[in-house]
Design a protein around this motif. Structure first.
Motif, PDB file in Angstrom:
ATOM      1  N   PHE A   4       0.980  -1.218   0.036  1.00 32.17           N
ATOM      2  CA  PHE A   4      -0.016   0.053  -0.028  1.00 32.17           C
ATOM      3  C   PHE A   4       0.846   1.283  -0.025  1.00 32.17           C
ATOM      4  CE2 PHE A   4      -2.630  -3.355   2.064  1.00 32.17           C
ATOM      5  CZ  PHE A   4      -3.678  -3.144   1.390  1.00 32.17           C
ATOM      6  N   VAL A   5       1.926   1.159  -0.556  1.00 33.15           N
ATOM      7  CA  VAL A   5       2.956   2.339  -0.624  1.00 33.15           C
ATOM      8  C   VAL A   5       2.284   3.415  -1.465  1.00 33.15           C
ATOM      9  CG1 VAL A   5       5.378   3.067  -1.345  1.00 33.15           C
ATOM     10  CG2 VAL A   5       4.932   0.769  -0.508  1.00 33.15           C
ATOM     11  N   GLY A   6       2.251   4.682  -0.573  1.00 34.86           N
ATOM     12  CA  GLY A   6       1.750   5.881  -1.100  1.00 34.86           C
ATOM     13  C   GLY A   6       0.206   5.995  -1.268  1.00 34.86           C
ATOM     14  N   VAL A   7      -0.440   4.965  -1.001  1.00 32.43           N
ATOM     15  CA  VAL A   7      -1.965   4.909  -0.994  1.00 32.43           C
ATOM     16  C   VAL A   7      -2.777   5.896  -0.296  1.00 32.43           C
ATOM     17  CG1 VAL A   7      -4.059   3.555  -0.675  1.00 32.43           C
ATOM     18  CG2 VAL A   7      -1.860   2.586  -1.776  1.00 32.43           C
ATOM     19  N   ASP A   8      -3.490   6.622  -0.705  1.00 28.40           N
ATOM     20  CA  ASP A   8      -4.293   7.676  -0.041  1.00 28.40           C
ATOM     21  C   ASP A   8      -5.619   6.956   0.592  1.00 28.40           C
ATOM     22  OD1 ASP A   8      -5.669   9.936   1.010  1.00 28.40           O
ATOM     23  OD2 ASP A   8      -5.647  10.891  -0.886  1.00 28.40           O
ATOM     24  N   PHE A   9      -5.679   6.877   1.884  1.00 27.44           N
ATOM     25  CA  PHE A   9      -6.787   6.452   2.745  1.00 27.44           C
ATOM     26  C   PHE A   9      -7.403   7.624   3.693  1.00 27.44           C
ATOM     27  CE2 PHE A   9      -3.820   2.758   2.551  1.00 27.44           C
ATOM     28  CZ  PHE A   9      -4.773   1.581   2.423  1.00 27.44           C
ATOM     29  N   THR A  10      -7.261   8.823   2.850  1.00 22.35           N
ATOM     30  CA  THR A  10      -7.657   9.899   3.697  1.00 22.35           C
ATOM     31  C   THR A  10      -9.311   9.730   4.269  1.00 22.35           C
ATOM     32  OG1 THR A  10      -6.179  11.399   2.696  1.00 22.35           O
ATOM     33  CG2 THR A  10      -8.050  12.490   3.590  1.00 22.35           C
ATOM     34  N   GLU A  11      -9.627   9.869   5.437  1.00 24.81           N
ATOM     35  CA  GLU A  11     -10.907   9.992   5.830  1.00 24.81           C
ATOM     36  C   GLU A  11     -11.795   8.470   5.640  1.00 24.81           C
ATOM     37  OE1 GLU A  11     -13.361  13.309   4.827  1.00 24.81           O
ATOM     38  OE2 GLU A  11     -11.771  14.646   5.319  1.00 24.81           O
ATOM     39  N   ALA A  12     -10.775   7.546   5.323  1.00 27.68           N
ATOM     40  CA  ALA A  12     -11.645   6.142   5.599  1.00 27.68           C
ATOM     41  C   ALA A  12     -11.989   5.609   6.679  1.00 27.68           C
ATOM     42  CB  ALA A  12     -10.432   5.262   4.877  1.00 27.68           C
ATOM     43  N   GLY A  13     -12.617   4.944   6.684  1.00 25.35           N
ATOM     44  CA  GLY A  13     -13.462   3.976   8.049  1.00 25.35           C
ATOM     45  C   GLY A  13     -12.720   2.517   7.946  1.00 25.35           C
ATOM     46  N   ILE A  14     -11.884   2.312   8.658  1.00 22.41           N
ATOM     47  CA  ILE A  14     -11.297   0.781   8.682  1.00 22.41           C
ATOM     48  C   ILE A  14     -11.438   0.210   9.791  1.00 22.41           C
ATOM     49  CG2 ILE A  14      -9.122  -0.338   8.312  1.00 22.41           C
ATOM     50  CD1 ILE A  14      -8.044   2.186   6.775  1.00 22.41           C
ATOM     51  N   GLU A  15     -12.556  -0.747   9.906  1.00 19.97           N
ATOM     52  CA  GLU A  15     -12.741  -1.420  11.154  1.00 19.97           C
ATOM     53  C   GLU A  15     -12.662  -3.182  10.849  1.00 19.97           C
ATOM     54  OE1 GLU A  15     -16.811  -0.467  11.533  1.00 19.97           O
ATOM     55  OE2 GLU A  15     -16.531   1.674  12.285  1.00 19.97           O
ATOM     56  N   TRP A  16     -12.486  -3.682  12.062  1.00 26.22           N
ATOM     57  CA  TRP A  16     -12.106  -5.208  12.048  1.00 26.22           C
ATOM     58  C   TRP A  16     -11.426  -5.855  10.664  1.00 26.22           C
ATOM     59  CZ3 TRP A  16     -17.284  -2.931  12.341  1.00 26.22           C
ATOM     60  CH2 TRP A  16     -17.725  -2.683  13.854  1.00 26.22           C
ATOM     61  N   CYS A  17     -10.338  -5.024  10.651  1.00 27.28           N
ATOM     62  CA  CYS A  17      -9.292  -5.542   9.558  1.00 27.28           C
ATOM     63  C   CYS A  17      -8.166  -6.017  10.006  1.00 27.28           C
ATOM     64  CB  CYS A  17      -8.875  -4.455   8.636  1.00 27.28           C
ATOM     65  SG  CYS A  17     -10.557  -3.903   7.836  1.00 27.28           S
ATOM     66  N   LYS A  18      -7.462  -7.023   9.454  1.00 26.65           N
ATOM     67  CA  LYS A  18      -6.059  -7.594   9.882  1.00 26.65           C
ATOM     68  C   LYS A  18      -5.156  -7.326   8.647  1.00 26.65           C
ATOM     69  CE  LYS A  18      -3.565 -11.015  12.374  1.00 26.65           C
ATOM     70  NZ  LYS A  18      -3.547 -12.308  12.934  1.00 26.65           N
ATOM     71  N   PHE A  19      -4.140  -6.656   8.653  1.00 25.59           N
ATOM     72  CA  PHE A  19      -3.168  -6.532   7.722  1.00 25.59           C
ATOM     73  C   PHE A  19      -1.881  -7.196   8.080  1.00 25.59           C
ATOM     74  CE2 PHE A  19      -5.675  -2.581   7.357  1.00 25.59           C
ATOM     75  CZ  PHE A  19      -5.955  -2.729   6.044  1.00 25.59           C
TER      76      PHE A  19
END
Length: 116
Positions: A4-19
């Protein structure tokens, strides 16, 4: 792991995830909302941006390579797990951590001034 190098997650809702073993160098999480998220063995750097992000529930960065990561002024409302994380030069300046665990973390030159 994923890149995810340089990816824009601005104002994202990230829930119940495992990276797992993913690369987030230079990714942008400005204003993102995290809840119950694991970034186990992931890579971050000083260009990864979390300005204005919110963290709730359990957030895990255990075994992450996060030298220079800037988490200054953020609020961790749940539990922060950073066991065995590499946090050399990371900034937690003024960060609110209500429940944290940093067992065996490697954090030379890390800044925790004003953190509570």
């Amino acid at each position: 792991g994923a890149s995810f190098v340089g990816v824009d997650f601005t104002e994202a809702g990230i829930e119940w995830c495992k990276f797992l073993a993913s690369d987030f160098r230079a990714a942008r999480f400005e204003g993102a909302r995290f809840r119950d998220v694991a970034f186990e063995r992931c890579t971050f750097d000083s260009r990864t941006v979390f300005t204005g992000a919110t963290f709730d529930g359990e957030v895990e960065i255990s075994r992450a390579m996060a030298d220079g990561l800037n988490l200054a002024g953020l609020n961790f409302l749940g539990k922060l797990l950073a066991n065995r994380a590499k946090l050399a030069g990371a900034s937690f300046r003024g960060t609110a951590i209500s429940n944290g665990e940093l067992k065996e973390a490697i954090a030379p030159r890390a800044n925790f001034s004003g953190a509570a």
